[in-house]
Design a protein around this motif. Structure first.
Motif, mmCIF file in Angstrom:
data_model
loop_
_atom_site.group_PDB
_atom_site.id
_atom_site.type_symbol
_atom_site.label_atom_id
_atom_site.label_comp_id
_atom_site.label_asym_id
_atom_site.label_seq_id
_atom_site.Cartn_x
_atom_site.Cartn_y
_atom_site.Cartn_z
ATOM 1 N N LYS A 21 -22.866 -7.754 -29.788
ATOM 2 C CA LYS A 21 -21.559 -7.262 -30.222
ATOM 3 C C LYS A 21 -20.794 -8.374 -30.945
ATOM 4 O O LYS A 21 -20.106 -8.121 -31.936
ATOM 5 N N GLN A 22 -20.917 -9.613 -30.469
ATOM 6 C CA GLN A 22 -20.258 -10.739 -31.135
ATOM 7 C C GLN A 22 -20.811 -10.919 -32.553
ATOM 8 O O GLN A 22 -20.055 -11.192 -33.489
ATOM 9 N N ILE A 23 -22.129 -10.758 -32.714
ATOM 10 C CA ILE A 23 -22.744 -10.869 -34.040
ATOM 11 C C ILE A 23 -22.232 -9.755 -34.942
ATOM 12 O O ILE A 23 -21.816 -9.997 -36.074
ATOM 13 N N VAL A 24 -22.257 -8.517 -34.446
ATOM 14 C CA VAL A 24 -21.784 -7.368 -35.226
ATOM 15 C C VAL A 24 -20.336 -7.584 -35.650
ATOM 16 O O VAL A 24 -19.992 -7.418 -36.828
ATOM 17 N N ASP A 25 -19.479 -7.956 -34.726
ATOM 18 C CA ASP A 25 -18.064 -8.166 -35.032
ATOM 19 C C ASP A 25 -17.869 -9.289 -36.052
ATOM 20 O O ASP A 25 -17.039 -9.172 -36.961
ATOM 21 N N ALA A 26 -18.627 -10.378 -35.917
ATOM 22 C CA ALA A 26 -18.492 -11.513 -36.831
ATOM 23 C C ALA A 26 -18.920 -11.132 -38.249
ATOM 24 O O ALA A 26 -18.242 -11.482 -39.229
ATOM 25 N N VAL A 27 -20.025 -10.397 -38.372
ATOM 26 C CA VAL A 27 -20.497 -9.988 -39.701
ATOM 27 C C VAL A 27 -19.509 -9.002 -40.326
ATOM 28 O O VAL A 27 -19.170 -9.125 -41.504
ATOM 29 N N ARG A 28 -19.025 -8.050 -39.545
ATOM 30 C CA ARG A 28 -18.025 -7.109 -40.064
ATOM 31 C C ARG A 28 -16.807 -7.859 -40.602
ATOM 32 O O ARG A 28 -16.284 -7.536 -41.669
ATOM 33 N N ASN A 55 -32.306 -14.860 -28.563
ATOM 34 C CA ASN A 55 -33.494 -14.043 -28.708
ATOM 35 C C ASN A 55 -33.448 -13.274 -30.032
ATOM 36 O O ASN A 55 -32.434 -12.639 -30.339
ATOM 37 N N PRO A 56 -34.524 -13.290 -30.812
ATOM 38 C CA PRO A 56 -34.550 -12.537 -32.077
ATOM 39 C C PRO A 56 -34.293 -11.041 -31.899
ATOM 40 O O PRO A 56 -33.749 -10.391 -32.800
ATOM 41 N N ASN A 57 -34.668 -10.474 -30.752
ATOM 42 C CA ASN A 57 -34.415 -9.052 -30.524
ATOM 43 C C ASN A 57 -32.921 -8.740 -30.536
ATOM 44 O O ASN A 57 -32.507 -7.666 -30.972
ATOM 45 N N THR A 58 -32.109 -9.673 -30.055
ATOM 46 C CA THR A 58 -30.655 -9.489 -30.055
ATOM 47 C C THR A 58 -30.135 -9.415 -31.485
ATOM 48 O O THR A 58 -29.317 -8.558 -31.816
ATOM 49 N N VAL A 59 -30.620 -10.298 -32.339
ATOM 50 C CA VAL A 59 -30.215 -10.296 -33.746
ATOM 51 C C VAL A 59 -30.702 -9.016 -34.419
ATOM 52 O O VAL A 59 -29.960 -8.376 -35.166
ATOM 53 N N ALA A 60 -31.938 -8.626 -34.144
ATOM 54 C CA ALA A 60 -32.501 -7.415 -34.751
ATOM 55 C C ALA A 60 -31.668 -6.189 -34.389
ATOM 56 O O ALA A 60 -31.394 -5.335 -35.250
ATOM 57 N N LYS A 61 -31.245 -6.080 -33.146
ATOM 58 C CA LYS A 61 -30.429 -4.946 -32.714
ATOM 59 C C LYS A 61 -29.058 -4.976 -33.401
ATOM 60 O O LYS A 61 -28.536 -3.937 -33.813
ATOM 61 N N ALA A 62 -28.467 -6.154 -33.521
ATOM 62 C CA ALA A 62 -27.160 -6.277 -34.191
ATOM 63 C C ALA A 62 -27.284 -5.888 -35.660
ATOM 64 O O ALA A 62 -26.464 -5.124 -36.186
ATOM 65 N N TYR A 63 -28.309 -6.394 -36.324
ATOM 66 C CA TYR A 63 -28.530 -6.051 -37.726
ATOM 67 C C TYR A 63 -28.770 -4.543 -37.871
ATOM 68 O O TYR A 63 -28.259 -3.916 -38.796
ATOM 69 N N ALA A 64 -29.545 -3.955 -36.967
ATOM 70 C CA ALA A 64 -29.824 -2.509 -37.030
ATOM 71 C C ALA A 64 -28.539 -1.701 -36.919
ATOM 72 O O ALA A 64 -28.353 -0.702 -37.625
ATOM 73 N N GLU A 65 -27.636 -2.131 -36.049
ATOM 74 C CA GLU A 65 -26.348 -1.446 -35.907
ATOM 75 C C GLU A 65 -25.547 -1.538 -37.200
ATOM 76 O O GLU A 65 -24.947 -0.554 -37.649
ATOM 77 N N LEU A 66 -25.544 -2.717 -37.820
ATOM 78 C CA LEU A 66 -24.797 -2.911 -39.061
ATOM 79 C C LEU A 66 -25.400 -2.102 -40.211
ATOM 80 O O LEU A 66 -24.670 -1.594 -41.066
ATOM 81 N N VAL A 67 -26.709 -1.940 -40.221
ATOM 82 C CA VAL A 67 -27.362 -1.099 -41.229
ATOM 83 C C VAL A 67 -26.982 0.364 -40.992
ATOM 84 O O VAL A 67 -26.613 1.085 -41.923
ATOM 85 N N ALA A 68 -27.050 0.793 -39.736
ATOM 86 C CA ALA A 68 -26.725 2.183 -39.392
ATOM 87 C C ALA A 68 -25.281 2.530 -39.755
ATOM 88 O O ALA A 68 -24.989 3.664 -40.158
ATOM 89 N N GLU A 69 -24.376 1.567 -39.638
ATOM 90 C CA GLU A 69 -22.965 1.790 -39.958
ATOM 91 C C GLU A 69 -22.668 1.647 -41.448
ATOM 92 O O GLU A 69 -21.553 1.908 -41.885
ATOM 93 N N GLY A 70 -23.654 1.182 -42.228
ATOM 94 C CA GLY A 70 -23.458 1.048 -43.668
ATOM 95 C C GLY A 70 -22.916 -0.284 -44.135
ATOM 96 O O GLY A 70 -22.614 -0.450 -45.315
ATOM 97 N N TRP A 71 -22.796 -1.251 -43.251
ATOM 98 C CA TRP A 71 -22.313 -2.581 -43.645
ATOM 99 C C TRP A 71 -23.407 -3.365 -44.374
ATOM 100 O O TRP A 71 -23.109 -4.147 -45.278
ATOM 101 N N LEU A 72 -24.648 -3.174 -43.954
ATOM 102 C CA LEU A 72 -25.782 -3.869 -44.547
ATOM 103 C C LEU A 72 -26.783 -2.846 -45.047
ATOM 104 O O LEU A 72 -26.806 -1.702 -44.593
ATOM 105 N N GLU A 73 -27.627 -3.291 -45.986
ATOM 106 C CA GLU A 73 -28.731 -2.453 -46.430
ATOM 107 C C GLU A 73 -30.006 -3.273 -46.379
ATOM 108 O O GLU A 73 -29.999 -4.472 -46.660
ATOM 109 N N SER A 74 -31.070 -2.610 -45.989
ATOM 110 C CA SER A 74 -32.370 -3.257 -45.898
ATOM 111 C C SER A 74 -33.145 -2.958 -47.163
ATOM 112 O O SER A 74 -33.240 -1.802 -47.579
#
Length: 136
Positions: A21-28, A55-74
């Motif tokens: 959540k901290q990663i998601v909030d910081a990127v937003r 853990n890389p899984n934590t980053v992957a989950k944060a990035y996935a949330e940001l992609v799902a919300e439209g902040w990032l694109e893969s």
């Protein structure tokens, strides 16, 4: 080939929010304040995990949330990029979230016993401190 934009974020172990959540909030926040711009490439999952020593899984989950919300694109085989700016939420959802945020803020601040004028002035000052980055 686009250059990866470093993500200068910090994780606080004492924060009640999860690391993801901290990663998601910081990127937003970095996107909202134009510290990182549409088209900027983000560090890889492994790269950010190493930078933050998590853990890389934590980053992957944060990035996935940001992609799902439209902040990032893969981009297949290329990585993650800041998505073009668009309204990500309906007007009704934006209003609901603003109301929720205001209520949380008031519940936290009311007990501090500041005069309403002082709270408004400080909030206004902090808001304007972020605004120039967004309009630049």
């Amino acid at each position: 080939m686009a250059r990866t934009t470093p993500l200068m974020i910090q994780i606080a172990t004492g924060d009640p929010r999860s690391i993801g959540k901290q990663i998601v909030d910081a990127v937003r926040m970095k996107i909202a304040t134009a510290e990182i711009l549409p088209g900027d490439q983000l560090p890889s999952v492994r790269g950010l995990a190493q930078q933050l020593t998590i853990n890389p899984n934590t980053v992957a989950k944060a990035y996935a949330e940001l992609v799902a919300e439209g902040w990032l694109e893969s981009r297949q085989g290329l990585g993650l990029y800041v998505a073009p700016q668009r309204q990500r939420l309906s007007d009704a959802e934006r209003e609901r979230r603003l109301d929720d945020a205001i209520q949380r803020f008031l519940h936290d601040v009311i007990a501090l016993d500041f005069a309403p004028d002082e709270v408004q002035a400080r909030l206004h000052h902090e808001f304007l401190a972020l605004a120039p980055r967004k309009t630049a």
